[in-house]
Design an enzyme around this catalytic site. Sequence first.
Site, PDB file in Angstrom:
ATOM      1  N   GLU A   1       0.832  -1.195   0.000  1.00 55.15           N
ATOM      2  CA  GLU A   1       0.000   0.000   0.000  1.00 55.15           C
ATOM      3  C   GLU A   1       0.871   1.251   0.000  1.00 55.15           C
ATOM      4  O   GLU A   1       0.548   2.244  -0.658  1.00 55.15           O
ATOM      5  CB  GLU A   1      -0.948  -0.013   1.203  1.00 55.15           C
ATOM      6  CG  GLU A   1      -2.054  -1.041   1.051  1.00 55.15           C
ATOM      7  CD  GLU A   1      -2.945  -1.165   2.269  1.00 55.15           C
ATOM      8  OE1 GLU A   1      -4.150  -0.903   2.153  1.00 55.15           O
ATOM      9  OE2 GLU A   1      -2.418  -1.525   3.349  1.00 55.15           O
TER      10      GLU A   1
ATOM     11  N   GLU B   1      -4.951  -9.479   2.381  1.00 48.15           N
ATOM     12  CA  GLU B   1      -5.715  -9.310   3.620  1.00 48.15           C
ATOM     13  C   GLU B   1      -6.986 -10.155   3.687  1.00 48.15           C
ATOM     14  O   GLU B   1      -7.418 -10.552   4.774  1.00 48.15           O
ATOM     15  CB  GLU B   1      -6.081  -7.831   3.818  1.00 48.15           C
ATOM     16  CG  GLU B   1      -4.916  -6.945   4.253  1.00 48.15           C
ATOM     17  CD  GLU B   1      -4.178  -6.349   3.076  1.00 48.15           C
ATOM     18  OE1 GLU B   1      -3.445  -5.375   3.268  1.00 48.15           O
ATOM     19  OE2 GLU B   1      -4.323  -6.867   1.941  1.00 48.15           O
TER      20      GLU B   1
END
Length: 247
Positions: A98, A119
């Site tokens: 990210e 995730e």
Amino acid sequence: MFDFLGGLRARHSKNQLGDQPICRSGSVTGGAPGYFNRHFNIPALIQIAEFLRASGRQWPENATYNGGFFDKAMALCESMPKPVIAAISGTALAGAFEFALSCDLRIAEDGDYLIGLPEAELGLLPGAGGTQRLPRTIGTPAALMHILMGQPLNPREAEKKGLVHETVSGKALDRAMEIARRLSSHTPESLAYIKRLVRNAMETPLAQGLALERNLFLKLCISEAALARMRSYEEKKITSPSRSFEI
């Protein structure tokens, strides 16, 4: 290369890179062998989750979120007028990737490691901008597939899917510095305006974006630096169709 994250912690952190006129771009790379950066600490996250669950706290969907240091680091990468290059030489999963997504360019070193957003495997979702930045990078359909599947990619696969711009057989940092040297040959004003326009293109109405593009083009056109370069190019009398602009 700058210790970007470390520099950001300093009181006048933005001046470490964002405000230095002699710097045209910055490169960010990992410090731990085998990692670009580590993802969130799972045991620590479990402790936080158990504490918050016991507190009975709730998170309505319209609740305001105030970002912390990590969010500010990513926002700085995106907002500073200088291009930021991520040199990925090891695992970049979850929060690490990210952060890479907030950089303007991503160069991956070929190797046996993984890049992406897994995730969903933990019953979670990317919580540091992945669901917002990846669609802006590779498009909504591709981003949805990647995040829903939760399967990270090796560097070559990541390049094919558009998660990184290039995968190199040598050192990612060497290629990042090569790109940085190329960028240093451009004027800082043109780099800043290009980054601003492209970064905001998807969120700006087309007519508004075109107007700003033209205004910034004309602003550069009358600058001393651009006029000097255009005059230098014109003096060369280049007529070959196989040659680009040269100064």
